[in-house]
Design an enzyme around this catalytic site. Structure first.
Site, PDB file in Angstrom:
ATOM      1  N   ARG A 202      25.249  -7.337   0.623  1.00 53.43           N
ATOM      2  CA  ARG A 202      26.642  -7.011   0.328  1.00 53.43           C
ATOM      3  C   ARG A 202      27.277  -6.311   1.533  1.00 53.43           C
ATOM      4  O   ARG A 202      26.688  -5.416   2.115  1.00 53.43           O
ATOM      5  CB  ARG A 202      26.712  -6.092  -0.880  1.00 53.43           C
ATOM      6  CG  ARG A 202      28.133  -5.813  -1.319  1.00 53.43           C
ATOM      7  CD  ARG A 202      28.122  -5.077  -2.618  1.00 53.43           C
ATOM      8  NE  ARG A 202      29.444  -4.903  -3.138  1.00 53.43           N
ATOM      9  CZ  ARG A 202      29.685  -4.697  -4.424  1.00 53.43           C
ATOM     10  NH1 ARG A 202      28.705  -4.671  -5.292  1.00 53.43           N
ATOM     11  NH2 ARG A 202      30.919  -4.521  -4.854  1.00 53.43           N
TER      12      ARG A 202
ATOM     13  N   LYS B  21      26.455 -16.329  -7.489  1.00 53.51           N
ATOM     14  CA  LYS B  21      25.857 -15.064  -7.045  1.00 53.51           C
ATOM     15  C   LYS B  21      24.984 -15.387  -5.836  1.00 53.51           C
ATOM     16  O   LYS B  21      23.925 -15.994  -5.954  1.00 53.51           O
ATOM     17  CB  LYS B  21      25.029 -14.416  -8.161  1.00 53.51           C
ATOM     18  CG  LYS B  21      24.544 -13.011  -7.776  1.00 53.51           C
ATOM     19  CD  LYS B  21      23.890 -12.301  -8.959  1.00 53.51           C
ATOM     20  CE  LYS B  21      23.681 -10.815  -8.746  1.00 53.51           C
ATOM     21  NZ  LYS B  21      22.964 -10.413  -7.562  1.00 53.51           N
TER      22      LYS B  21
HETATM   23  P1  ATP Z   1      21.039  -7.293  -7.673  1.00 54.05           P
HETATM   24  O1  ATP Z   1      19.725  -6.802  -7.169  1.00 54.05           O
HETATM   25  O2  ATP Z   1      21.002  -8.163  -8.883  1.00 54.05           O
HETATM   26  O3  ATP Z   1      21.926  -7.869  -6.594  1.00 54.05           O
HETATM   27  P2  ATP Z   1      22.504  -4.856  -7.544  1.00 54.05           P
HETATM   28  O4  ATP Z   1      22.240  -3.635  -8.338  1.00 54.05           O
HETATM   29  O5  ATP Z   1      22.293  -4.819  -6.075  1.00 54.05           O
HETATM   30  O6  ATP Z   1      21.720  -6.026  -8.231  1.00 54.05           O
HETATM   31  P3  ATP Z   1      24.736  -5.653  -9.061  1.00 54.05           P
HETATM   32  O7  ATP Z   1      25.981  -4.904  -9.163  1.00 54.05           O
HETATM   33  O8  ATP Z   1      23.837  -5.567 -10.210  1.00 54.05           O
HETATM   34  O9  ATP Z   1      24.000  -5.241  -7.723  1.00 54.05           O
HETATM   35  O10 ATP Z   1      25.049  -7.172  -8.830  1.00 54.05           O
HETATM   36  C1  ATP Z   1      26.110  -7.504  -8.028  1.00 54.05           C
HETATM   37  C2  ATP Z   1      25.591  -7.789  -6.628  1.00 54.05           C
HETATM   38  O11 ATP Z   1      25.513  -9.186  -6.441  1.00 54.05           O
HETATM   39  C3  ATP Z   1      26.579  -7.285  -5.603  1.00 54.05           C
HETATM   40  O12 ATP Z   1      26.213  -5.992  -5.175  1.00 54.05           O
HETATM   41  C4  ATP Z   1      26.508  -8.306  -4.491  1.00 54.05           C
HETATM   42  O13 ATP Z   1      25.607  -7.839  -3.494  1.00 54.05           O
HETATM   43  C5  ATP Z   1      25.867  -9.521  -5.126  1.00 54.05           C
HETATM   44  N1  ATP Z   1      26.783 -10.684  -5.210  1.00 54.05           N
HETATM   45  C6  ATP Z   1      26.494 -11.920  -4.785  1.00 54.05           C
HETATM   46  N2  ATP Z   1      27.493 -12.770  -5.019  1.00 54.05           N
HETATM   47  C7  ATP Z   1      28.483 -12.058  -5.600  1.00 54.05           C
HETATM   48  C8  ATP Z   1      29.781 -12.383  -6.074  1.00 54.05           C
HETATM   49  N3  ATP Z   1      30.278 -13.619  -6.005  1.00 54.05           N
HETATM   50  N4  ATP Z   1      30.525 -11.383  -6.629  1.00 54.05           N
HETATM   51  C9  ATP Z   1      30.041 -10.126  -6.710  1.00 54.05           C
HETATM   52  N5  ATP Z   1      28.817  -9.763  -6.279  1.00 54.05           N
HETATM   53  C10 ATP Z   1      28.038 -10.722  -5.725  1.00 54.05           C
END
Ligand code: ATP
Length: 588
Positions: free
Chosen positions: A257, A252
């Site tokens: 993103r 992660k």
């Molecule tokens: P967080 O603040 O934990 O990133 P979030 O609500 O923005 O949470 P989540 O869907 O909970 O997003 O967690 C997935 C996020 O992690 C994705 O939106 C992406 O930005 C990030 N990410 C980093 N590495 C990866 C990966 N290998 N695969 C998918 N998502 C990833």
């Protein structure tokens, strides 16, 4: 349809305090529109002039709005400023002075929705030398030739301050109600929305092609797909249980993103952020590499962009990536600290949608598409059935400065716009007493006492989003831990969006000194989640008396507002309940 009629509906929507009533009023409004108008009406009701990712802005700032009212009504600068300071709303100022114009009353033209939309687009497209004057003239004409109520909403639209409090889910339900008489079509409309992120287009397809059109709405290159999101689980065993015994595990990355769309033939690239804003200009190297270093012609892929030092293997966290850009400018920063896109998914390639393909199939295609360049790399991944191996991979990710892992169910399709167990994140924080950080939307604020009275800011009332109810439910007040700079920043931001009454989609037992439009997101840490009769988050809504959930010792960890999320993308009530039960498990 005449815009004056729309203005009457908007006035009605403003006075409503029940969400269901809002749906009825909107459905009635949509019912009066033609097939072409419904698209424009949806955008306008969202307070926009097109899909959010097109970011069409009129370029009219407050000062030019004041000049337009002066020109349209003959009232002088200080009269306008006085009323504006009293009401804080240029819409009301335009309405009031349009009513009591000092100029020869201009014939009130019956503008249609189309007329108004076209003029607003014209304002947004006017650029170059002399454009401010031209914009002011155009807006002044609209104010002087509209009804006073019409002027109120035109002005708010122009300034991007419509604030009807209508959310995407409310619009989807109203479209369903208009088309079928009830709200049951919403899930299908939502699926279509998740694929194109364009509510106006969903409304148009429904109006012109009916339900079959909605069912067959495919991926549209350069229209962002709403991102799949990850659930949380605290242990490797639970993750493997959920994914049928085997899962793929990726690092992660703590970056930004990016959803990348490109077409090599037209040399067009568009990069979208997590909340679907266009960020192509932030990452010129990535845009270039997509066209040069990939093995396909048209594609949509997703990844995490972050500064990465290839030689030392150092990953730079998101904040640092952004700060460096701010400090050195985009070009200089990309030389000093190259940004890499770690690609983790593929959603469309050369005419074929991959959304319904399994993760394994998508990943295989992704590995064929990503070339050998240094800017776009495949995210690291292993596939395992062993909890020990998963744990080891997690520990090594943490040791290398990554945020944790995202485990993926190899059999699962890409579920656009939803948080499902097909992706499961495990972060370092779940392994300690603390649970994950939580994203909240600010719904109100308090006056300061004592020293803070001077700053006029004493704290925030914050909420999470309940997806099922499409409501914002309170979870905490935050009164401590602010720097003086933060207090000033909150006060000035929130003053601009303060509302006279509680918004219809806010559920709160507490009454802050000021309600605000649910707009700004903050990230907080807390010691734990507790049950509380004061907060409405997760309260039983069956009429039975039951406590909600609250945060114990909340403290802000973002330096300000989290810009990559909107109010409906905060942590949800469901997630809070899930985190509460995980917290109980770790405590036993
Ligand atoms: P967080 O603040 O934990 O990133 P979030 O609500 O923005 O949470 P989540 O869907 O909970 O997003 O967690 C997935 C996020 O992690 C994705 O939106 C992406 O930005 C990030 N990410 C980093 N590495 C990866 C990966 N290998 N695969 C998918 N998502 C990833």
């Amino acid at each position: 349809m005449l815009f004056d009629e729309v203005a009457l509906y908007y006035e009605k929507l403003e006075s409503i305090s029940s969400r269901l009533e809002m749906i009825d009023v909107l459905a009635e409004l949509f019912g009066k529109a033609s097939k072409e108008e419904i698209k424009l009406l949806v955008y306008m009701t969202q307070g926009l002039l097109g899909p959010p990712f097109d970011s069409i802005e009129t370029g009219i700032a407050e000062k030019y709005a004041q000049l337009s009212v002066e020109m349209a009504t003959g009232h002088n600068h200080s009269e306008i400023i006085n009323l504006y300071h009293k009401s804080g709303d240029m819409g009301l100022v335009a309405e009031e002075f349009r009513k009591n114009t000092k100029l020869k009353r201009m014939e009130h033209t019956s503008h249609t929705v189309n007329d108004i939309y076209e003029k607003l687009i014209k304002i947004s497209e006017t650029s170059g030398p002399g454009s401010q004057d031209a914009k002011i003239k155009l807006l002044s004409f609209l104010i002087s030739s509209s009804s006073p109520l019409g002027a109120r909403y035109i002005m708010r639209l122009v300034l991007g301050e419509l604030r009807l409090g209508v959310g995407d889910a409310t619009i989807l339900e109203a479209l369903s109600k208009n088309a079928t008489g009830d709200r049951k079509l919403k899930p299908k409309l939502e699926d279509a929305y998740n694929i194109c992120s364009d509510l106006g287009n969903v409304a148009y397809v429904l109006a012109t092609k009916g339900i079959p059109g909605i069912e067959h709405l495919g991926v549209i290159l350069f229209s962002p797909i709403r991102p799949a999101l990850a659930e949380r689980l605290p242990t490797a065993e639970e993750i493997l249980e959920r994914t049928g015994g085997t899962c793929s595990v990726e690092s992660k990355y703590d970056g930004m993103r990016v959803q990348a769309h490109f077409n090599k033939e037209s040399k067009k690239v568009r990069l979208f952020s997590r909340n679907l804003e266009v960020i192509t200009e932030m990452f010129p190297d990535i845009a270039k590499a997509l066209l040069e270093d990939t093995n396909c012609d048209k594609c949509i892929l997703e990844g995490e962009a972050l500064a990465y030092d290839d030689i030392s293997g150092t990953f730079y966290p998101f904040q640092e990536t952004v700060q460096r850009k701010r400090k050195y400018g985009v070009e200089e920063a990309s030389k000093r600290l190259p940004v890499v896109l770690f690609a983790f998914d593929l959603l469309y390639c050369d005419g074929e949608s991959y959304l319904s393909h399994t993760y394994s199939e998508r990943r295989k295609k992704l590995s064929e598409v990503v070339g050998k360049g240094s800017v776009i790399k495949l995210s690291e991944m292993i596939t395992t059935s062993s909890p020990k191996e998963l744990e080891r991979y997690f520990t090594s990710a943490i040791e290398r400065g990554l945020e944790g892992i995202v485990a993926k169910d190899p059999r699962a399709p890409y579920i656009a716009g939803a948080r499902k167990f097909s992706w499961i994140k495990m972060k370092r924080s779940y392994k300690s007493e603390l649970s994950d950080s939580i994203d909240l939307v600010i719904i109100g604020y308090y006056f300061g006492k004592g020293q803070r009275a001077e700053l006029g800011f004493g704290g925030l009332l914050a909420a999470v989003y309940n997806q099922k109810r499409d409501m914002f439910e309170t979870i905490t007040k935050i009164g401590t831990g602010f720097t003086e700079e933060q207090m000033k920043m909150f006060k000035s931001l929130l003053d601009k969006i303060h509302l006279k009454k509680k918004p219809a989609r806010v559920d709160s037992l507490l009454e802050p000194d000021f309600w605000v439009e649910p707009k700004y997101i903050i990230t907080v840490n807390a010691d734990e989640i507790t049950r509380s009769p004061m907060h409405t988050c997760g309260m039983n809504h069956s009429g039975k008396e039951e406590s909600g959930y609250a945060l114990r010792f909340p403290r802000i960890i973002s330096d300000g507002i989290r810009k990559d999320k909107g109010p409906e993308e905060t942590t949800t009530t469901e997630e809070i309940i899930e985190m509460f039960s995980q917290q109980k498990k770790t405590k036993i």
